[in-house]
Design a protein around this motif. Structure first.
Motif, mmCIF file in Angstrom:
data_model
loop_
_atom_site.group_PDB
_atom_site.id
_atom_site.type_symbol
_atom_site.label_atom_id
_atom_site.label_comp_id
_atom_site.label_asym_id
_atom_site.label_seq_id
_atom_site.Cartn_x
_atom_site.Cartn_y
_atom_site.Cartn_z
ATOM 1 N N PHE A 273 0.834 -1.200 0.000
ATOM 2 C CA PHE A 273 0.000 0.000 0.000
ATOM 3 C C PHE A 273 0.872 1.255 0.000
ATOM 4 O O PHE A 273 0.620 2.216 -0.738
ATOM 5 N N ILE A 274 1.913 1.249 0.845
ATOM 6 C CA ILE A 274 2.792 2.419 0.961
ATOM 7 C C ILE A 274 3.498 2.690 -0.364
ATOM 8 O O ILE A 274 3.558 3.835 -0.827
ATOM 9 N N VAL A 275 4.020 1.654 -0.993
ATOM 10 C CA VAL A 275 4.656 1.817 -2.303
ATOM 11 C C VAL A 275 3.627 2.262 -3.335
ATOM 12 O O VAL A 275 3.915 3.071 -4.222
ATOM 13 N N GLY A 276 2.404 1.782 -3.189
ATOM 14 C CA GLY A 276 1.346 2.103 -4.137
ATOM 15 C C GLY A 276 0.918 3.558 -4.109
ATOM 16 O O GLY A 276 0.227 4.013 -5.029
ATOM 17 N N GLN A 277 1.296 4.309 -3.067
ATOM 18 C CA GLN A 277 0.953 5.739 -3.036
ATOM 19 C C GLN A 277 1.851 6.566 -3.949
ATOM 20 O O GLN A 277 1.585 7.750 -4.178
ATOM 21 N N LEU A 278 2.903 5.963 -4.463
ATOM 22 C CA LEU A 278 3.779 6.671 -5.405
ATOM 23 C C LEU A 278 3.166 6.664 -6.796
ATOM 24 O O LEU A 278 2.597 5.669 -7.230
ATOM 25 N N ASP A 279 3.289 7.784 -7.496
ATOM 26 C CA ASP A 279 2.876 7.857 -8.904
ATOM 27 C C ASP A 279 4.033 7.283 -9.722
ATOM 28 O O ASP A 279 5.020 7.969 -10.004
ATOM 29 N N TRP A 280 3.900 6.025 -10.088
ATOM 30 C CA TRP A 280 5.037 5.308 -10.655
ATOM 31 C C TRP A 280 5.499 5.895 -11.988
ATOM 32 O O TRP A 280 6.687 6.086 -12.227
ATOM 33 N N ASP A 281 4.561 6.183 -12.861
ATOM 34 C CA ASP A 281 4.934 6.700 -14.186
ATOM 35 C C ASP A 281 5.708 8.006 -14.084
ATOM 36 O O ASP A 281 6.691 8.214 -14.800
ATOM 37 N N LYS A 282 5.290 8.886 -13.201
ATOM 38 C CA LYS A 282 5.981 10.174 -13.059
ATOM 39 C C LYS A 282 7.349 9.991 -12.403
ATOM 40 O O LYS A 282 8.311 10.691 -12.731
ATOM 41 N N ASN A 283 7.457 9.067 -11.462
ATOM 42 C CA ASN A 283 8.733 8.851 -10.779
ATOM 43 C C ASN A 283 9.809 8.311 -11.723
ATOM 44 O O ASN A 283 10.978 8.669 -11.598
ATOM 45 N N VAL A 284 9.439 7.449 -12.648
ATOM 46 C CA VAL A 284 10.431 6.814 -13.521
ATOM 47 C C VAL A 284 10.418 7.431 -14.923
ATOM 48 O O VAL A 284 10.967 6.850 -15.862
ATOM 49 N N ASP A 285 9.827 8.615 -15.060
ATOM 50 C CA ASP A 285 9.782 9.329 -16.339
ATOM 51 C C ASP A 285 11.207 9.507 -16.885
ATOM 52 O O ASP A 285 12.061 10.105 -16.230
ATOM 53 N N THR A 286 11.466 8.999 -18.078
ATOM 54 C CA THR A 286 12.814 9.108 -18.664
ATOM 55 C C THR A 286 13.154 10.550 -19.036
ATOM 56 O O THR A 286 14.320 10.872 -19.242
ATOM 57 N N HIS A 287 12.146 11.412 -19.137
ATOM 58 C CA HIS A 287 12.372 12.828 -19.443
ATOM 59 C C HIS A 287 11.861 13.689 -18.282
ATOM 60 O O HIS A 287 11.192 14.696 -18.493
ATOM 61 N N PHE A 288 12.215 13.293 -17.075
ATOM 62 C CA PHE A 288 11.713 13.966 -15.887
ATOM 63 C C PHE A 288 12.036 15.453 -15.906
ATOM 64 O O PHE A 288 11.174 16.301 -15.620
ATOM 65 N N LYS A 289 13.259 15.816 -16.257
ATOM 66 C CA LYS A 289 13.641 17.225 -16.254
ATOM 67 C C LYS A 289 12.818 18.009 -17.275
ATOM 68 O O LYS A 289 12.346 19.112 -16.989
ATOM 69 N N ASN A 290 12.652 17.461 -18.476
ATOM 70 C CA ASN A 290 11.865 18.154 -19.499
ATOM 71 C C ASN A 290 10.437 18.408 -19.038
ATOM 72 O O ASN A 290 9.826 19.417 -19.398
ATOM 73 N N SER A 291 9.908 17.512 -18.228
ATOM 74 C CA SER A 291 8.517 17.617 -17.786
ATOM 75 C C SER A 291 8.336 18.561 -16.606
ATOM 76 O O SER A 291 7.229 19.085 -16.395
ATOM 77 N N ASN A 292 9.416 18.803 -15.841
ATOM 78 C CA ASN A 292 9.242 19.473 -14.550
ATOM 79 C C ASN A 292 10.146 20.669 -14.290
ATOM 80 O O ASN A 292 9.902 21.417 -13.337
ATOM 81 N N TYR A 293 11.182 20.867 -15.091
ATOM 82 C CA TYR A 293 12.125 21.964 -14.848
ATOM 83 C C TYR A 293 11.566 23.275 -15.391
ATOM 84 O O TYR A 293 10.936 23.304 -16.452
ATOM 85 N N HIS A 408 -4.916 32.514 -14.678
ATOM 86 C CA HIS A 408 -4.428 33.090 -15.929
ATOM 87 C C HIS A 408 -4.991 32.341 -17.138
ATOM 88 O O HIS A 408 -5.213 31.133 -17.089
ATOM 89 N N THR A 409 -5.159 33.095 -18.218
ATOM 90 C CA THR A 409 -5.559 32.488 -19.485
ATOM 91 C C THR A 409 -4.380 32.365 -20.434
ATOM 92 O O THR A 409 -4.493 31.740 -21.504
ATOM 93 N N ASP A 410 -3.234 32.955 -20.064
ATOM 94 C CA ASP A 410 -2.075 32.980 -20.965
ATOM 95 C C ASP A 410 -0.816 32.413 -20.297
ATOM 96 O O ASP A 410 0.301 32.808 -20.631
ATOM 97 N N ILE A 411 -0.988 31.496 -19.368
ATOM 98 C CA ILE A 411 0.158 30.941 -18.640
ATOM 99 C C ILE A 411 0.986 30.059 -19.553
ATOM 100 O O ILE A 411 0.450 29.291 -20.357
ATOM 101 N N PRO A 412 2.335 30.148 -19.493
ATOM 102 C CA PRO A 412 3.173 29.277 -20.326
ATOM 103 C C PRO A 412 3.029 27.806 -19.919
ATOM 104 O O PRO A 412 2.604 27.487 -18.814
ATOM 105 N N LYS A 413 3.414 26.933 -20.832
ATOM 106 C CA LYS A 413 3.455 25.522 -20.549
ATOM 107 C C LYS A 413 4.798 25.165 -19.941
ATOM 108 O O LYS A 413 5.814 25.774 -20.261
ATOM 109 N N ALA A 414 4.813 24.152 -19.048
ATOM 110 C CA ALA A 414 6.078 23.650 -18.534
ATOM 111 C C ALA A 414 6.955 23.215 -19.702
ATOM 112 O O ALA A 414 6.469 22.580 -20.645
ATOM 113 N N GLY A 415 8.229 23.566 -19.643
ATOM 114 C CA GLY A 415 9.118 23.274 -20.747
ATOM 115 C C GLY A 415 9.368 24.485 -21.639
ATOM 116 O O GLY A 415 10.214 24.458 -22.527
ATOM 117 N N SER A 416 8.608 25.594 -21.391
ATOM 118 C CA SER A 416 8.785 26.804 -22.198
ATOM 119 C C SER A 416 10.166 27.407 -22.000
ATOM 120 O O SER A 416 10.646 28.124 -22.853
#
Length: 416
Positions: A273-293, A408-416
């Protein structure tokens, strides 16, 4: 320990309406806020948030050192042994204090806007300076669905590293985020099984990113992260849920209770259950920096001669615009009319000036219980009408402000 009580003379109940009306009228809808200090028993203060060196343990050494200052908060800090108002922001008018939480309850549409108040019945976000000498445990904040299991709300958050608050790196200016691609749930489960055998080795499954002043990150719920030692401005959802997945940090033991504090009691030993609270796909994202920086993005529509408005927190979390933040810089002698479509909470990080008829001044040092002139809440009324900000000093006037959902209606997208 200091005998100073932050809530001394606090106005509550029916009397709030009258003083709130007077404060709103006197300052065009801009509310002065006082410093909100929060200690953490399991962390070591980084000593860059302007608090006087003698005051870092003013809640008591047993409560831990003060390593956080919260801004525009109507959220309680989830600390054991907390004082009743811990985490809550106070408004100040003519020497009298009242809670921002009560102000929102009295005039929610005017303070935070009808769209937010009708949906959330509160100001559902907050921000803080998070300042530590070293790294903190690899941990995650629960999703809204998982937090609901214990009657709480989830907590996506974001980072920005203000250069003005980071004259030194302190001990470890890197943050582990997520898990190495290819990591399996059983790998994390094994770390939990080894909790009492010393360092449980969970950082061996992650990767560290060097922290860069003037940049930031988005941290979705369910994503492991071990914040490093740069002082961080953190716009986030109005919740204080978390689970620590690392057993020892810099030789300090992390109790199991801090892993499971926001999980159902009957699941406290359920490793799957404890491990299951992790969002697995986001944690092991191969492009984590591109998605979140996040690099700053200039807002051309709201920048002009002598002033520049930068997006510093932007993008969405699972498709939802939950919070955002901007950094406004005004040159000496310059001024501008700040006109946003939504309420925001402002903290001055450099310089001297005014917002409307309220002074702005960045303090060099703050005593516990002392009121300052660096923090305000820009109500929805003030934001939509427009409020003039002027630099009255000899250096740039710089302020950080964060916003609530769908501002906002004009907020940039992550990765901009």
């Amino acid at each position: 320990m200091s005998t100073v009580k932050l809530d001394e003379g606090l106005i509550q109940g029916d009397s709030v309406s009258s003083i709130l009306d007077s404060a709103m009228d006197a300052h065009g809808g801009v509310l002065r806020l006082t410093p909100t200090w929060v200690p953490r028993s399991f962390l070591h203060p980084g000593r860059r948030i302007k608090l006087h060196p003698s005051d870092y343990y003013r809640f008591g050494a047993d409560r831990g050192g003060i390593d956080e200052r919260w801004f525009g908060s109507t959220t309680d800090a989830a600390n054991e042994g907390r004082v009743w108002h811990e985490g809550q922001s106070f408004c100040l008018f003519e020497g009298k204090k009242f809670m921002l939480k009560d102000a929102v309850a009295e005039r929610g549409n005017d303070i935070v806007g009808e769209a937010i108040y009708s949906k959330y019945d509160r100001w559902p976000v907050y921000s803080k300076f998070f300042d530590n000498m070293g790294p903190i445990p690899h941990h995650m904040h629960q999703s809204f669905e998982d937090a609901e299991l214990v009657g709480q709300e989830g907590k996506p958050e974001s980072y920005y590293f203000p250069p003005q608050l980071n004259n030194v790196d302190n001990n470890f200016s890197y943050t582990f985020m997520g898990l190495e691609p290819g990591t399996q749930p059983e790998d994390v489960r094994r770390c939990l099984e080894n909790w009492n055998e010393g360092d449980n080795g969970i950082l061996d499954l992650s990767r560290a990113y060097r922290l860069k002043r003037g940049t930031g990150w988005l941290i979705p719920p369910g994503v492991l992260h071990a914040p490093g030692s740069l002082c961080t401005y953190e716009p986030q959802w109005g919740s204080d849920v978390f689970g620590m997945y690392q057993s020892i940090v810099e030789g300090r033991y992390v109790p199991w209770s801090l892993l499971v504090k926001d999980m159902p009691e009957d699941k406290h030993q359920d490793l799957d259950f404890i491990v299951g609270q992790l969002d697995w796909d986001k944690n092991v994202d191969t492009h984590f920096k591109n998605s979140n920086y996040l690099e700053p993005v200039r807002d051309e529509k709201r920048s002009g001669d002598g002033y520049e408005d930068l997006w510093i927190v932007y993008g969405t979390v699972d498709g939802a615009q939950l919070f955002s933040a901007k950094e406004l810089t005004i040159a000496p002698g310059a001024k501008c009319v700040l006109k946003d479509g939504a309420a925001s909470s402002w903290i001055t990080v450099q310089g001297r000036g005014r917002i409307g008829n309220l002074d702005l001044q960045t303090p060099a040092m703050i005593r516990f219980g002392e009121n300052t002139t660096d923090e305000v809440f820009i109500s929805h009324v003030a934001a939509t009408n427009g409020v003039e900000i002027e630099n009255l000093g000899s250096e740039p006037l710089v302020g950080l402000r964060y916003f609530g959902p769908n501002a906002h209606t004009d907020i940039p997208k992550a990765g901009s």
